[in-house]
Design an enzyme around this catalytic site. Structure first.
Site, PDB file in Angstrom:
ATOM      1  N   HIS A  33       1.077  -1.418  -0.275  1.00  0.00           N
ATOM      2  CA  HIS A  33      -0.175  -0.324   0.197  1.00  0.00           C
ATOM      3  C   HIS A  33       0.710   1.077  -0.052  1.00  0.00           C
ATOM      4  O   HIS A  33       1.899   0.720   0.249  1.00  0.00           O
ATOM      5  CB  HIS A  33      -0.998   0.018   1.338  1.00  0.00           C
ATOM      6  N   GLU A  88       1.230   3.512   1.849  1.00  0.00           N
ATOM      7  CA  GLU A  88       2.108   4.343   3.192  1.00  0.00           C
ATOM      8  C   GLU A  88       3.011   3.486   3.628  1.00  0.00           C
ATOM      9  O   GLU A  88       3.574   4.104   3.846  1.00  0.00           O
ATOM     10  CB  GLU A  88       0.747   4.076   4.024  1.00  0.00           C
ATOM     11  N   LEU A 136     -16.254  -4.778 -27.742  1.00  0.00           N
ATOM     12  CA  LEU A 136     -16.087  -4.278 -26.594  1.00  0.00           C
ATOM     13  C   LEU A 136     -14.632  -4.250 -25.728  1.00  0.00           C
ATOM     14  O   LEU A 136     -14.755  -4.106 -24.365  1.00  0.00           O
ATOM     15  CB  LEU A 136     -17.392  -4.762 -25.797  1.00  0.00           C
ATOM     16  N   ARG A 142      -8.987  -1.552 -27.520  1.00  0.00           N
ATOM     17  CA  ARG A 142      -7.423  -1.559 -28.400  1.00  0.00           C
ATOM     18  C   ARG A 142      -6.710   0.055 -28.766  1.00  0.00           C
ATOM     19  O   ARG A 142      -5.927  -0.465 -29.093  1.00  0.00           O
ATOM     20  CB  ARG A 142      -8.687  -1.864 -29.514  1.00  0.00           C
ATOM     21  N   THR A 147     -28.197  -3.495 -29.292  1.00  0.00           N
ATOM     22  CA  THR A 147     -26.670  -3.236 -29.389  1.00  0.00           C
ATOM     23  C   THR A 147     -25.925  -4.165 -30.204  1.00  0.00           C
ATOM     24  O   THR A 147     -24.871  -4.500 -31.416  1.00  0.00           O
ATOM     25  CB  THR A 147     -26.423  -1.951 -28.843  1.00  0.00           C
ATOM     26  N   GLU A 163     -22.689   1.442 -22.546  1.00  0.00           N
ATOM     27  CA  GLU A 163     -22.511   1.935 -24.087  1.00  0.00           C
ATOM     28  C   GLU A 163     -23.696   1.105 -24.707  1.00  0.00           C
ATOM     29  O   GLU A 163     -23.697   1.470 -25.718  1.00  0.00           O
ATOM     30  CB  GLU A 163     -21.572   1.425 -24.393  1.00  0.00           C
ATOM     31  N   TRP A 200     -19.900   4.579 -37.210  1.00  0.00           N
ATOM     32  CA  TRP A 200     -19.547   5.638 -36.308  1.00  0.00           C
ATOM     33  C   TRP A 200     -20.035   7.187 -36.919  1.00  0.00           C
ATOM     34  O   TRP A 200     -20.436   7.829 -37.530  1.00  0.00           O
ATOM     35  CB  TRP A 200     -17.814   5.792 -36.967  1.00  0.00           C
TER      36      TRP A 200
END
Length: 345
Positions: A44, A46, A204, A207, A196, A288, A170
């Protein structure tokens, strides 16, 4: 504390389901050690900050700053609160209390009982924003929900599709893709609807940016997801949430890694997805999907942040973008497009 936050951000994409944490140690106004939580399972912040101090004798007259309450429980690493006590550090300044019930004030209490001067709440809003996924997961018992869509200047997110018209149309500029994939890498899961999956056949995955692929979720009333969908044929995990069907459905490919979650009759699929992700320990999800899926989350008031990409062109007709009754917190320009970010108040 700002330095702690900047250090913590260096652990982005690698610490989940742990929070992002940075720590700085000051002696006579000078930084003598600093560190951050680099990755889940590793030391961690600390611990790394103390390890960076060359002269350990200075710790007895130093102040440790950290953006999140030091942990008080043993997990993959020992409790940081115990380490701080053992180092005889007399003062600790904390950005925010840890919402995880395993710590939730216990670290602060342990430090104070050891006689350490503890200050809590320095730049608290900034610290909470940094770990908004972690905070939401533990405080609201659900993942942080980010909505994302692209739209034309006149408010359409897709064209009118004829039968057999598949593939992504697009809207946004190619330069925006890297930003979107960076956000995908930052979220634990990504969710779309069956329409979709059928119309766009998306993968999904991440990339255009280096990072982990998110846990993919498809919500489908009847489990009608195309067997040849890219989601089932690349070896990455995909979870289908439906009221009907199952992994034996002939409409689903056995080539990919498939998780099938059956929602109870009458249950809201969006809520079922959120509950499933919470049980899997996933801190955040990026929605999405198409208008219907996105609007479902908006109408249920089940969202925390929205990323809306607006391109300069117009469509005139097609699928309307969701209606989000909120004011943008800020906007950015990417090539020809405007990316607006919203936070639910």
């Amino acid at each position: 504390m700002r330095r702690c936050i900047a250090l913590a951000e260096k652990g982005a994409l690698r610490t989940a389901p742990n929070p992002m944490v940075g720590s700085v140690i000051l002696h006579d106004g000078k930084i003598i050690g600093s560190g951050f939580h680099r990755a889940f399972g590793e030391a961690h912040a600390e611990v790394n900050a103390v390890a960076a101090v060359r002269d350990r004798s200075l710790l007895k007259n130093s102040t440790l700053y950290v953006n999140l309450e030091p942990c008080a429980h043993s997990g993959k690493t020992p409790p940081c609160a115990d380490m701080i006590v053992a180092c005889d550090i007399p003062r600790v300044v904390i950005g925010q209390e840890d919402p995880n019930p395993l710590t939730a004030g216990k670290g602060i209490d342990k430090l104070r009982k050891a006689g350490i001067d503890v200050t809590v709440g320095v730049l608290e809003s900034d610290c909470r924003h940094l770990n908004r996924r972690f905070n939401t997961y533990h405080s609201l018992k659900r993942p942080y929900i980010l909505l994302k869509w692209a739209q034309t200047a006149d408010g359409f997110m897709d064209i009118e599709r004829s039968a057999g018209d598949t593939g992504i149309h697009w809207i946004s500029h190619p330069a925006v893709k890297k930003k979107v994939h960076k956000r995908r890498a930052a979220e634990g899961a990504i969710l779309i609807g069956a329409a979709t999956a059928a119309n766009d056949n998306p993968s999904l995955t991440v990339r255009s940016y280096a990072g982990r692929n998110p846990h993919r979720v498809v919500i489908s009333q009847r489990g009608l997801v195309p067997a040849n969908a890219a989601l089932f044929n690349d070896g990455n995990v995909t979870e289908v949430i439906s009221r009907r069907g199952g992994p034996e459905s002939p409409l689903l490919s056995a080539d990919g890694t498939l998780i099938w979650t059956t929602a109870s009759e009458g249950a809201d699929l969006a809520l079922t997805a959120v509950e499933s992700l919470y049980k899997r320990g996933i801190l955040s999800v990026m929605v999405e999907g198409g208008r219907h899926t996105l609007q479902r989350f908006i109408d249920a008031d089940l969202w925390d942040e929205a990323m809306v990409i607006t391109a300069p062109g117009t469509a005139g007709s097609g699928l309307r973008a969701p209606a989000l009754n909120a004011a943008a917190a800020f906007t950015e320009r990417y090539a020809t497009d405007t990316v607006s970010t919203y936070f639910k108040q």
